[in-house]
Design an enzyme around this catalytic site. Structure first.
Site, mmCIF file in Angstrom:
data_model
loop_
_atom_site.group_PDB
_atom_site.id
_atom_site.type_symbol
_atom_site.label_atom_id
_atom_site.label_comp_id
_atom_site.label_asym_id
_atom_site.label_seq_id
_atom_site.Cartn_x
_atom_site.Cartn_y
_atom_site.Cartn_z
ATOM 1 N N ASP A 217 0.424 -1.373 -0.494
ATOM 2 C CA ASP A 217 0.432 -0.090 -0.068
ATOM 3 C C ASP A 217 1.225 0.951 0.009
ATOM 4 O OD1 ASP A 217 0.854 -0.419 2.836
ATOM 5 O OD2 ASP A 217 -0.161 1.223 3.088
ATOM 6 N N GLU B 46 0.038 -0.679 5.752
ATOM 7 C CA GLU B 46 1.107 -0.166 6.813
ATOM 8 C C GLU B 46 0.923 1.433 6.519
ATOM 9 O OE1 GLU B 46 4.407 0.901 8.310
ATOM 10 O OE2 GLU B 46 3.539 1.793 6.114
HETATM 11 ZN ZN ZN Z 1 6.556 2.294 3.978
#
Ligand code: ZN
Length: 484
Positions: free
Chosen positions: A123, A188
């Site tokens: 992501d 994340e």
């Molecule tokens: Zn990162």
């Protein structure tokens, strides 16, 4: 993020004035003909795959309806097409929706005793349309020796070099003696729960990794004053994070007859107390060691200081506090009040005023101790404190062990000029979820970044050197072979 944490330490921007300017770009490629040749072989292939993977707008959001799920599934499908050997050889499962967990089964006896988890996330943070990118943020355009686009460094670049290394090793008939896991998170950047789910899954299966490697540090140019060689900074710990709400109450009513020290005034007083009374500074072991290693490779004056750290440590600790925001963040818990709220109208007294403090907790402290210290600094019982979210700093992974030596030798094989050093990250990474199942968690991407490259993290014109992608593949090949 993670790599942005690297940006913070390597910031040491206050020192940069004394750093010789200039473009080290070409000069620091690996000098060993073998490594350099191998890196060159891998570089363009890695770049082409990265270019395609950047085109998927894998921006996660806490609001599920805003997530373009087809971008995530598209990325996963592309990965399968781009790395056919990895997918034919390793077992793959989806974790928590779109997190990826691979297992490359070890062939040796006791394959589980020395297993490793290699991590990355796919992501990315959004591209702000108002920013003027030289090449569109999701183009994956290649020019000037770079792959351009969101995620090039953070963290699709790292993912591509891991995959490239394994794909090439499988092609050569290599099989690991011990289990290798790949954990690629899909959320994340929003502090999501996929990595946590992956760690829980492995824990439930009794996996106790010998080593975990995630994003974080990098091979940094122009990182420290007087250090002419690249610094391979390896995060051995990361600070904790705490979002703390400060709330004061008042009677409300019309603003034409205000009381003394109403809700907003007491809130402001509390914030000013936090501003004027910083948390105490300390110089954690990894930072002492980082300075020592910088000293070994730099000019006389700095060496004098770092070789006599026992004498200079208090002075340096103090200096770190005043020299700049980044060095200060390395040595203490920081408090930033980021959000504030009072009444809803200009002529109405607030019945509630509140502020949110984003607190980065230094190693050695905890969420609990930080809250207690905030309470003591504010010293006003009418200010209510509520922990909105938070986690403690990670434990410090050893940097004198076999795992760190293995990392160092993989750096030596790929970036022979670089000096390896431990440091503490100021930003958080997915790897914090793995510290409960592994004592040896490290944060490092084998990608070369100068100050401008680091500044592109989470910002405009994110880009990665194509040559460095090849070198990164060499790093992971060496690491995987070294794991046995
Ligand atoms: Zn990162």
């Amino acid at each position: 993020m993670g790599a942005a944490g690297a940006a913070a330490v390597m910031g040491a921007r206050a020192f940069r004035a004394s750093t010789p300017a200039g473009d080290y770009g070409a000069a620091v490629e690996p000098s060993g003909a073998g490594a350099a040749g191998l890196a060159a072989d891998h570089a363009q292939a890695a770049a082409d795959k990265l270019s395609e993977l950047i085109t998927f707008r894998t921006v996660f959001s806490e609001h599920r309806d805003r997530i373009e799920l087809e971008q995530f599934t598209g990325f996963i499908d592309a990965l399968e097409r781009l790395y056919p050997r990895v997918h034919a050889t390793l077992g793959k499962e989806l974790v928590n929706g779109h997190g990826l967990l691979f297992r490359w089964p070890g062939s040796g006896p006791g394959a589980g005793t020395r297993s490793a988890v290699l991590m990355a996330h796919y992501d990315v943070v959004p591209v702000d349309e108002r920013d003027n990118w030289t090449h569109p943020g999701f183009s994956g355009h290649q020019e000037g020796g770079y792959v351009w686009g969101r995620g090039a460094l953070d963290d699709k670049g790292a993912l591509v070099v891991i995959m490239g290394a394994i794909e090439s090793l499988i092609e050569e008939g290599f099989t690991p003696a011990h289990d290798i896991f790949l954990s690629f998170g899909n959320n994340e950047e929003t502090a999501g729960d996929s990595a946590e789910a992956a760690a829980a899954l492995l824990a439930g299966r009794g996996v106790k990794p010998w080593m975990v490697l995630d994003e974080g540090g990098a091979v940094a140019l122009e990182a420290f004053p007087g250090l002419a060689v690249p610094a391979a900074v390896v995060g051995v710990a990361e600070k904790g994070i705490l979002d703390l709400e400060l709330l004061t109450r008042g009677a409300g009513g019309h603003a034409s007859t205000p009381p003394r020290m109403g809700a907003t005034a007491r809130l402001a007083q509390a914030i000013m107390a936090l501003e004027e009374t910083p948390f105490p500074a300390s110089m954690p072991g990894p930072i002492v060691e980082m300075l020592r290693r910088i000293g070994l490779h730099s000019g006389f004056a700095l060496r004098l200081v770092t070789e006599n750290m026992w004498a200079f440590k208090p002075l340096l600790t103090q200096a770190f506090g005043v020299v700049g925001d980044e060095t200060r963040a390395l040595t203490r818990t920081t408090v930033a009040v980021t959000m504030m709220e009072g009444s809803k109208a200009a002529n109405v007294l607030p019945s509630i005023a509140r502020a949110t403090a984003n607190i980065r907790i230094a190693v050695g402290e905890t969420v609990e101790s930080a809250v207690e210290r905030v309470r003591a600094i504010i010293d006003d019982e009418s200010v209510e404190l509520t922990v909105l979210s938070g986690h403690d700093p990670s434990p410090i992974s050893d940097f004198g062990n076999e795992q760190f030596a293995l990392l160092s030798s993989a750096v030596a094989a790929s970036y022979p000029e670089a000096v390896v050093m431990p440091y503490i990250q100021t930003g958080a990474t997915d790897s914090r979820h793995f510290t409960s199942i592994c004592p040896a968690v490290y944060r490092f991407s084998p990608l070369l970044m100068d100050a401008a490259d680091r500044a592109s993290l989470h910002a405009v014109n994110e880009r990665v050197r194509i040559s460095s992608l090849g070198t990164g593949v060499v790093f992971y090949r060496e690491l995987l072979k070294g794991l046995g």
